[in-house]
Scaffold this motif. Structure first.
Motif, PDB file in Angstrom:
ATOM      1  N   ASP A   1       6.846   9.772   6.268  1.00  0.00           N
ATOM      2  CA  ASP A   1       6.271   9.385   7.555  1.00  0.00           C
ATOM      3  C   ASP A   1       4.829   8.889   7.386  1.00  0.00           C
ATOM      4  N   LEU A   2       4.118   9.488   6.435  1.00  0.00           N
ATOM      5  CA  LEU A   2       2.744   9.063   6.153  1.00  0.00           C
ATOM      6  C   LEU A   2       2.405   9.435   4.721  1.00  0.00           C
ATOM      7  N   VAL A   3       1.822   8.490   3.990  1.00  0.00           N
ATOM      8  CA  VAL A   3       1.338   8.742   2.631  1.00  0.00           C
ATOM      9  C   VAL A   3      -0.158   8.474   2.606  1.00  0.00           C
ATOM     10  N   HIS A   4      -0.926   9.436   2.119  1.00  0.00           N
ATOM     11  CA  HIS A   4      -2.371   9.301   2.003  1.00  0.00           C
ATOM     12  C   HIS A   4      -2.709   8.668   0.654  1.00  0.00           C
ATOM     13  N   VAL A   5      -3.552   7.656   0.661  1.00  0.00           N
ATOM     14  CA  VAL A   5      -3.946   6.963  -0.569  1.00  0.00           C
ATOM     15  C   VAL A   5      -5.464   6.965  -0.673  1.00  0.00           C
ATOM     16  N   ASP A   6      -5.967   7.205  -1.884  1.00  0.00           N
ATOM     17  CA  ASP A   6      -7.420   7.242  -2.081  1.00  0.00           C
ATOM     18  C   ASP A   6      -7.724   6.995  -3.554  1.00  0.00           C
ATOM     19  N   ILE A   7      -9.009   6.722  -3.840  1.00  0.00           N
ATOM     20  CA  ILE A   7      -9.481   6.499  -5.209  1.00  0.00           C
ATOM     21  C   ILE A   7     -10.614   7.480  -5.479  1.00  0.00           C
ATOM     22  N   LYS A   8     -10.563   8.129  -6.631  1.00  0.00           N
ATOM     23  CA  LYS A   8     -11.605   9.072  -7.035  1.00  0.00           C
ATOM     24  C   LYS A   8     -12.244   8.574  -8.323  1.00  0.00           C
TER      25      LYS A   8
ATOM     26  N   GLN B   1     -10.559  -2.459  -7.915  1.00  0.00           N
ATOM     27  CA  GLN B   1     -10.394  -3.754  -7.276  1.00  0.00           C
ATOM     28  C   GLN B   1      -9.072  -3.825  -6.527  1.00  0.00           C
ATOM     29  N   ALA B   2      -8.998  -4.800  -5.632  1.00  0.00           N
ATOM     30  CA  ALA B   2      -7.829  -4.910  -4.765  1.00  0.00           C
ATOM     31  C   ALA B   2      -6.544  -5.120  -5.556  1.00  0.00           C
ATOM     32  N   ILE B   3      -6.590  -5.992  -6.564  1.00  0.00           N
ATOM     33  CA  ILE B   3      -5.374  -6.287  -7.320  1.00  0.00           C
ATOM     34  C   ILE B   3      -4.893  -5.050  -8.071  1.00  0.00           C
ATOM     35  N   THR B   4      -5.844  -4.216  -8.519  1.00  0.00           N
ATOM     36  CA  THR B   4      -5.476  -2.964  -9.193  1.00  0.00           C
ATOM     37  C   THR B   4      -4.844  -1.998  -8.199  1.00  0.00           C
ATOM     38  N   ALA B   5      -5.434  -1.903  -7.005  1.00  0.00           N
ATOM     39  CA  ALA B   5      -4.906  -1.008  -5.975  1.00  0.00           C
ATOM     40  C   ALA B   5      -3.512  -1.426  -5.544  1.00  0.00           C
ATOM     41  N   VAL B   6      -3.267  -2.726  -5.458  1.00  0.00           N
ATOM     42  CA  VAL B   6      -1.941  -3.215  -5.063  1.00  0.00           C
ATOM     43  C   VAL B   6      -0.902  -2.892  -6.139  1.00  0.00           C
ATOM     44  N   GLY B   7      -1.275  -3.109  -7.417  1.00  0.00           N
ATOM     45  CA  GLY B   7      -0.354  -2.760  -8.496  1.00  0.00           C
ATOM     46  C   GLY B   7      -0.034  -1.278  -8.514  1.00  0.00           C
ATOM     47  N   PHE B   8      -1.064  -0.456  -8.287  1.00  0.00           N
ATOM     48  CA  PHE B   8      -0.834   0.990  -8.217  1.00  0.00           C
ATOM     49  C   PHE B   8       0.126   1.328  -7.088  1.00  0.00           C
TER      50      PHE B   8
ATOM     51  N   THR C   1      -5.427   5.028   4.476  1.00  0.00           N
ATOM     52  CA  THR C   1      -6.495   4.889   3.487  1.00  0.00           C
ATOM     53  C   THR C   1      -7.842   4.976   4.183  1.00  0.00           C
ATOM     54  N   ASP C   2      -8.907   5.011   3.362  1.00  0.00           N
ATOM     55  CA  ASP C   2     -10.243   4.893   3.940  1.00  0.00           C
ATOM     56  C   ASP C   2     -10.564   3.413   4.127  1.00  0.00           C
TER      57      ASP C   2
ATOM     58  N   VAL D   1      -5.275  13.991   0.831  1.00  0.00           N
ATOM     59  CA  VAL D   1      -5.543  13.401  -0.480  1.00  0.00           C
ATOM     60  C   VAL D   1      -6.942  13.779  -0.959  1.00  0.00           C
ATOM     61  N   GLU D   2      -7.880  13.987  -0.036  1.00  0.00           N
ATOM     62  CA  GLU D   2      -9.209  14.461  -0.433  1.00  0.00           C
ATOM     63  C   GLU D   2      -9.097  15.841  -1.061  1.00  0.00           C
ATOM     64  N   ARG D   3      -8.259  16.698  -0.488  1.00  0.00           N
ATOM     65  CA  ARG D   3      -8.053  18.030  -1.067  1.00  0.00           C
ATOM     66  C   ARG D   3      -7.340  17.931  -2.413  1.00  0.00           C
ATOM     67  N   PHE D   4      -6.405  16.997  -2.530  1.00  0.00           N
ATOM     68  CA  PHE D   4      -5.739  16.783  -3.819  1.00  0.00           C
ATOM     69  C   PHE D   4      -6.744  16.328  -4.866  1.00  0.00           C
ATOM     70  N   ASN D   5      -7.685  15.462  -4.476  1.00  0.00           N
ATOM     71  CA  ASN D   5      -8.724  15.014  -5.405  1.00  0.00           C
ATOM     72  C   ASN D   5      -9.479  16.208  -5.986  1.00  0.00           C
ATOM     73  N   ARG D   6      -9.844  17.146  -5.132  1.00  0.00           N
ATOM     74  CA  ARG D   6     -10.608  18.297  -5.592  1.00  0.00           C
ATOM     75  C   ARG D   6      -9.765  19.187  -6.505  1.00  0.00           C
ATOM     76  N   THR D   7      -8.497  19.376  -6.137  1.00  0.00           N
ATOM     77  CA  THR D   7      -7.600  20.149  -6.997  1.00  0.00           C
ATOM     78  C   THR D   7      -7.444  19.476  -8.352  1.00  0.00           C
ATOM     79  N   LEU D   8      -7.334  18.165  -8.341  1.00  0.00           N
ATOM     80  CA  LEU D   8      -7.192  17.394  -9.582  1.00  0.00           C
ATOM     81  C   LEU D   8      -8.402  17.608 -10.495  1.00  0.00           C
ATOM     82  N   LEU D   9      -9.600  17.601  -9.926  1.00  0.00           N
ATOM     83  CA  LEU D   9     -10.806  17.795 -10.724  1.00  0.00           C
ATOM     84  C   LEU D   9     -10.885  19.227 -11.251  1.00  0.00           C
TER      85      LEU D   9
END
Length: 335
Positions: free
Chosen positions: A153-160, A212-219, A239-240, A275-283
Motif C-alpha cells: 500500500d505504501l513503500v518508504h524510500v530514502d537515501i542515507k 543522482q536521479a538516474i541512480t535512484a531510478v535504477g535502485f 519520499t522526501d 525508513v528513517e528508523r530503518f536508517n538508524r537501525t542500519l547504522l
C-alpha cells in the motif's frame, strides 16, 4: 461514651477508592470497641466494615493508641525474588545508553520482558515515545503513528549518506585523531538507497556512489522487482523532497510502473519515519556494529545482515515478529 454522636458519612470517611474508613473513622470504631465495650460485630455493622477489619483497628488501638490509626506501607519486609540490584543497574544502563525498549533489553540480558518493564517502571524511566531517540532529551509532542493495512500500500524510500572506511580502519580502530587524518585522505562517501514496506517493514537496500536521479531510478527498478518477487504489488511510494525524487526521470519511472508518488512535507522527516528508523537501525546494527578494517568488509556483511533483519530480527513495531512474517508465502522466511 455514645458512638452515635459521631455521625459517619461515606464522603467524610473515604480517603481513596478502596478505603472504607478514614483515620478519624478508624479511631471512632476502635473507641466503640475498646472504651465502650461494643462487640466486634456490632461495631462492624455500625461502620459498615467486616468483623476482621473492626478487630484489626481495635487491636491496633490497644497497642499504639491514636497513632496506630494511620496507614502503613503494604510493602513486604523482605523480597527474596526481587531482581538483584546489579541486574537493575544493567537494565537502566542499557536503557539510557541505547534507548531500547523492554523487549530488546530483555533479549540482550536474557531476562523476561515483564521483568525489564517492571524495573523501568520502578525507576520511573521515561517512555521512549517521550524521548528524542537521537539525543535522549524529553519531547512534548505526541507522534501520531499509522500503518497501512496491506503490504505494498505504501513503500518508504530514502537515501542515507555514510562515510567510507579507509583501509586499516577508521577512527573506531585507530582513534579520533588518526581517523580525522584518514578523512582528509579523501576516502569518500557511500549512499545507502533504502526502501521499506509500510505494513510489513520488509526492507531492500543497495549501496551506491551517489544520489543522482538516474541512480535512484535504477535502485527503484530493482527494489520493485524484489518486492514483486515477494508477492508485494507496490501501489504508492513516499519520499522526501530530495532533488533526485523531484526529477522528471523519477516521475516517469513511477508513472510507467503505475505507482503513485507522494512526497513528505518540507522539514517533516517524521512523515517518512519508518525508513528513517530503518536508517538508524542500519547504522547501529550493521554500519557501526563492529570496528571494520576496510570498507569492503563492511559491505560484504550487508546482505547477511539484511536477511537477518527481514527474516529473523524481532521488530517491536509489529508485535515482536520479523518483517517476513507479515508477507504471506515469502520464500526463505524460515531459513
Amino acid at each position: 461514651m455514645d458512638c452515635d454522636i459521631y455521625p459517619v458519612t461515606w464522603k467524610a470517611l473515604m480517603t481513596h477508592r478502596n478505603a472504607p474508613l478514614s483515620e478519624t473513622g478508624r479511631l471512632r470504631l476502635a473507641l466503640c470497641v475498646v472504651v465502650d465495650k461494643w462487640s466486634l460485630r456490632a461495631a462492624a455493622d455500625r461502620f459498615q466494615v467486616s468483623v476482621s477489619t473492626a478487630k484489626r483497628w481495635a487491636d491496633r488501638y490497644r497497642l499504639h493508641g491514636k497513632a496506630g490509626m494511620t496507614d502503613r506501607s503494604s510493602r513486604p519486609h523482605h523480597s527474596p525474588r526481587r531482581t538483584p540490584t546489579r541486574i537493575e543497574r544493567r537494565i537502566i544502563k542499557v536503557r539510557v545508553i541505547r534507548r531500547w525498549g523492554p523487549a530488546r533489553i530483555a533479549s540482550l540480558l536474557r531476562l523476561a520482558a515483564s521483568t525489564v518493564h517492571a524495573v523501568l517502571r520502578r525507576y520511573r524511566m521515561a517512555h521512549l515515545a517521550e524521548l528524542d531517540r537521537a539525543t535522549g532529551a524529553m519531547i512534548r509532542k505526541t507522534v501520531r503513528r499509522y500503518e497501512h493495512p496491506a503490504p505494498g500500500d505504501l513503500v518508504h524510500v530514502d537515501i542515507k549518506k555514510l562515510g567510507n572506511i579507509p583501509d586499516g580502519g577508521g577512527h573506531r580502530v585507530l582513534g579520533r585523531a588518526a581517523g580525522r587524518r584518514d578523512r582528509r585522505r579523501g576516502v569518500g562517501y557511500a549512499y545507502l538507497h533504502n526502501a521499506v514496506d509500510d505494513h510489513s517493514r520488509l526492507a531492500y537496500t543497495e549501496i551506491h556512489a551517489d544520489e543522482q536521479a538516474i541512480t535512484a531510478v535504477g535502485f527503484w527498478a530493482r527494489a520493485q522487482a524484489y518486492f514483486d518477487s515477494c508477492g508485494i504489488a507496490v501501489r504508492r511510494v513516499l519520499t522526501d523532497n530530495g532533488s533526485c525524487y523531484r526529477s522528471h526521470v523519477w516521475r516517469d519511472a513511477l508513472t510507467s510502473a503505475d505507482v503513485v508518488h507522494k512526497r513528505t512535507r518540507p522539514y517533516r522527516p517524521q512523515t517518512n519515519g519508518k525508513v528513517e528508523r530503518f536508517n538508524r537501525t542500519l547504522l547501529e546494527e550493521w554500519a557501526y556494529a563492529r570496528p571494520y578494517q576496510r570498507e569492503s568488509d563492511r559491505r560484504a556483511d550487508l546482505p547477511g545482515w539484511l536477511h537477518f533483519y527481514n527474516h529473523h530480527r524481532r521488530h517491536t513495531g509489529i508485535g515482536g515478529h520479523p518483517p517476513a512474517s507479515r508477507v504471506p508465502n515469502l520464500s526463505g522466511q524460515y531459513n
